[in-house]
Design a protein around this motif. Sequence first.
Motif, mmCIF file in Angstrom:
data_model
loop_
_atom_site.group_PDB
_atom_site.id
_atom_site.type_symbol
_atom_site.label_atom_id
_atom_site.label_comp_id
_atom_site.label_asym_id
_atom_site.label_seq_id
_atom_site.Cartn_x
_atom_site.Cartn_y
_atom_site.Cartn_z
ATOM 1 N N UNK A 143 0.826 -1.217 0.000
ATOM 2 C CA UNK A 143 0.000 0.000 0.000
ATOM 3 C C UNK A 143 0.856 1.260 0.000
ATOM 4 N N UNK A 144 0.227 2.397 0.003
ATOM 5 C CA UNK A 144 0.937 3.678 0.025
ATOM 6 C C UNK A 144 1.684 3.941 -1.271
ATOM 7 N N UNK A 145 2.931 4.440 -1.121
ATOM 8 C CA UNK A 145 3.772 4.760 -2.290
ATOM 9 C C UNK A 145 5.038 3.908 -2.137
ATOM 10 N N UNK A 146 4.964 2.638 -2.499
ATOM 11 C CA UNK A 146 6.060 1.720 -2.178
ATOM 12 C C UNK A 146 7.304 1.959 -3.023
ATOM 13 N N UNK A 147 8.473 1.859 -2.389
ATOM 14 C CA UNK A 147 9.776 1.900 -3.069
ATOM 15 C C UNK A 147 10.393 0.518 -2.892
ATOM 16 N N UNK A 148 10.572 -0.178 -4.009
ATOM 17 C CA UNK A 148 11.087 -1.549 -3.961
ATOM 18 C C UNK A 148 12.605 -1.536 -4.106
ATOM 19 N N UNK A 149 13.283 -1.689 -2.962
ATOM 20 C CA UNK A 149 14.750 -1.590 -2.921
ATOM 21 C C UNK A 149 15.416 -2.896 -3.352
ATOM 22 N N UNK A 150 14.788 -4.010 -2.983
ATOM 23 C CA UNK A 150 15.299 -5.336 -3.367
ATOM 24 C C UNK A 150 14.123 -6.136 -3.931
ATOM 25 N N UNK A 151 14.362 -6.902 -5.000
ATOM 26 C CA UNK A 151 13.276 -7.644 -5.667
ATOM 27 C C UNK A 151 12.861 -8.891 -4.903
ATOM 28 N N UNK A 153 9.716 -11.881 -3.473
ATOM 29 C CA UNK A 153 8.573 -11.987 -2.568
ATOM 30 C C UNK A 153 8.980 -11.535 -1.167
ATOM 31 N N UNK A 154 8.025 -11.569 -0.228
ATOM 32 C CA UNK A 154 8.269 -11.026 1.124
ATOM 33 C C UNK A 154 9.495 -11.610 1.809
ATOM 34 N N UNK A 155 9.837 -12.877 1.483
ATOM 35 C CA UNK A 155 10.958 -13.484 2.197
ATOM 36 C C UNK A 155 12.300 -12.992 1.676
ATOM 37 N N UNK A 156 12.300 -12.315 0.528
ATOM 38 C CA UNK A 156 13.571 -11.887 -0.073
ATOM 39 C C UNK A 156 13.665 -10.388 -0.310
ATOM 40 N N UNK A 157 12.521 -9.722 -0.425
ATOM 41 C CA UNK A 157 12.584 -8.326 -0.885
ATOM 42 C C UNK A 157 12.862 -7.361 0.259
ATOM 43 N N UNK A 158 13.022 -6.115 -0.128
ATOM 44 C CA UNK A 158 13.179 -5.043 0.879
ATOM 45 C C UNK A 158 12.388 -3.847 0.340
ATOM 46 N N UNK A 159 11.413 -3.415 1.121
ATOM 47 C CA UNK A 159 10.543 -2.322 0.684
ATOM 48 C C UNK A 159 10.673 -1.132 1.635
ATOM 49 N N UNK A 160 10.610 0.063 1.077
ATOM 50 C CA UNK A 160 10.434 1.271 1.864
ATOM 51 C C UNK A 160 9.268 1.997 1.182
ATOM 52 N N UNK A 161 9.015 3.201 1.551
ATOM 53 C CA UNK A 161 7.950 3.954 0.863
ATOM 54 C C UNK A 161 8.189 5.449 1.021
ATOM 55 N N UNK A 194 18.058 1.856 -12.340
ATOM 56 C CA UNK A 194 18.978 2.052 -11.207
ATOM 57 C C UNK A 194 19.149 3.538 -10.911
ATOM 58 N N UNK A 195 19.280 4.340 -11.959
ATOM 59 C CA UNK A 195 19.446 5.797 -11.771
ATOM 60 C C UNK A 195 18.201 6.403 -11.134
ATOM 61 N N UNK A 196 17.039 5.922 -11.592
ATOM 62 C CA UNK A 196 15.783 6.467 -11.047
ATOM 63 C C UNK A 196 15.653 6.113 -9.569
ATOM 64 N N UNK A 197 15.994 4.861 -9.228
ATOM 65 C CA UNK A 197 15.874 4.433 -7.831
ATOM 66 C C UNK A 197 16.848 5.204 -6.948
ATOM 67 N N UNK A 198 18.058 5.433 -7.440
ATOM 68 C CA UNK A 198 19.043 6.186 -6.643
ATOM 69 C C UNK A 198 18.524 7.589 -6.337
ATOM 70 N N UNK A 199 17.893 8.190 -7.349
ATOM 71 C CA UNK A 199 17.376 9.555 -7.164
ATOM 72 C C UNK A 199 16.322 9.584 -6.051
ATOM 73 N N UNK A 200 15.417 8.572 -6.086
ATOM 74 C CA UNK A 200 14.300 8.562 -5.118
ATOM 75 C C UNK A 200 14.791 8.169 -3.728
ATOM 76 N N UNK A 201 15.797 7.290 -3.657
ATOM 77 C CA UNK A 201 16.365 6.931 -2.341
ATOM 78 C C UNK A 201 17.047 8.163 -1.730
ATOM 79 N N UNK A 202 17.696 8.922 -2.615
ATOM 80 C CA UNK A 202 18.405 10.141 -2.178
ATOM 81 C C UNK A 202 17.417 11.208 -1.682
ATOM 82 N N UNK A 203 16.285 11.291 -2.450
ATOM 83 C CA UNK A 203 15.279 12.323 -2.104
ATOM 84 C C UNK A 203 13.897 11.680 -2.173
#
Length: 277
Positions: A143-151, A153-161, A194-203
């Motif tokens: 839910x929300x505005x998820x940022x998928x840091x690692x690909x 399923x739940x046992x392997x991924x890493x999500x922020x938002x 990768x560039x897009x994700x770096x930008x969003x992680x940064x800001x």
Amino acid sequence: MRDEATAFVPGHITGFFSAHPHDDPTKAGSRGAGLTLTDGVEVTVEPTTASEPTVVLDGDEIEVEPVRTVLETLDAPARVEAESDLPLGAGFGISGAMALGTALAANRVFERTLSTNELVTIAHGAEVQAGTGLGDVVAQAHGGIPVRLEPGGPQDNKLDSIPARARVEYLSFGELSTADVLSGDTDRLTEAGRNALSRVVEEPTLLSFMYASRLFAREAGLLTDRVAETIAEVAAADGQASMAMLGETVFALGTGLSDAGYEPSVCATHPAGAVLK
Ligand SMILES: Nc1ncnc2c1ncn2[C@@H]1O[C@H](COP(=O)(O)OP(=O)(O)O)[C@@H](O)[C@H]1O
Ligand SMILES: CC(C)(COP(=O)(O)O)[C@@H](O)C(=O)O
């Protein structure tokens, strides 16, 4: 066994992504970021004595491979009836929503005792195996505005938002086959993603998400003329828009599309993940 159960799964618009294959479909997936929406899919599951499952979307019987896979995995002979606020095949994650909703509702109807993460893993693996998505299911569960840091399923991924909420407008000009894009050369998306994700992680803000998404859409080479023109018209009216991955669809924050003179559909970011009703 219950007579029926219903789940609501929010739509999910991906702004940018990179594909991360793996032999195990529950470990494969994507990195990226997107918006879950208050417009979504309501999935009702009921037992059937028929030899084959039936899947109906907005009154039409259709074949959605991930749904069939979920029912087989749960050993659940069922009829699945879905009602969607959003068009199928246009970048809103409807195949993922139907798979996740089917898993949640079938678990309840057939009184299986799987956990939410186990059901998300089943739906995610089915979606990846069908080639109709990589990150929608885990985003729709979050839910929300998820940022998928690692690909994965739940046992392997890493999500922020991104901790924000927004009104969202969207306009779809047509479908884009996710399966066709994902079965093609996705390496070209890797660096852009990768560039897009770096930008969003940064800001981690909505504005940086929209900027990163527009940059990605250009670099991914998926922009159609109509989508590019519409994004430019929204920008000319001081709005923020980008292309929904993967569909011929434009989404904008706030009143971006209306301010540019369009008559878009309107919803909002969804504050929570998929729910049983
Ligand atoms: N009329 C249809 N238009 C698009 N996809 C359809 C249709 N009927 C069935 N399908 C199936 O639905 C799934 C659409 O997946 P996808 O393209 O990822 O859509 P979405 O972006 O909505 O998730 C595919 O498995 C496709 O085979
Ligand atoms: C962008 C996409 C690969 C496909 O999204 P859709 O066409 O909506 O199924 C998505 O699953 C993702 O990984 O972010």
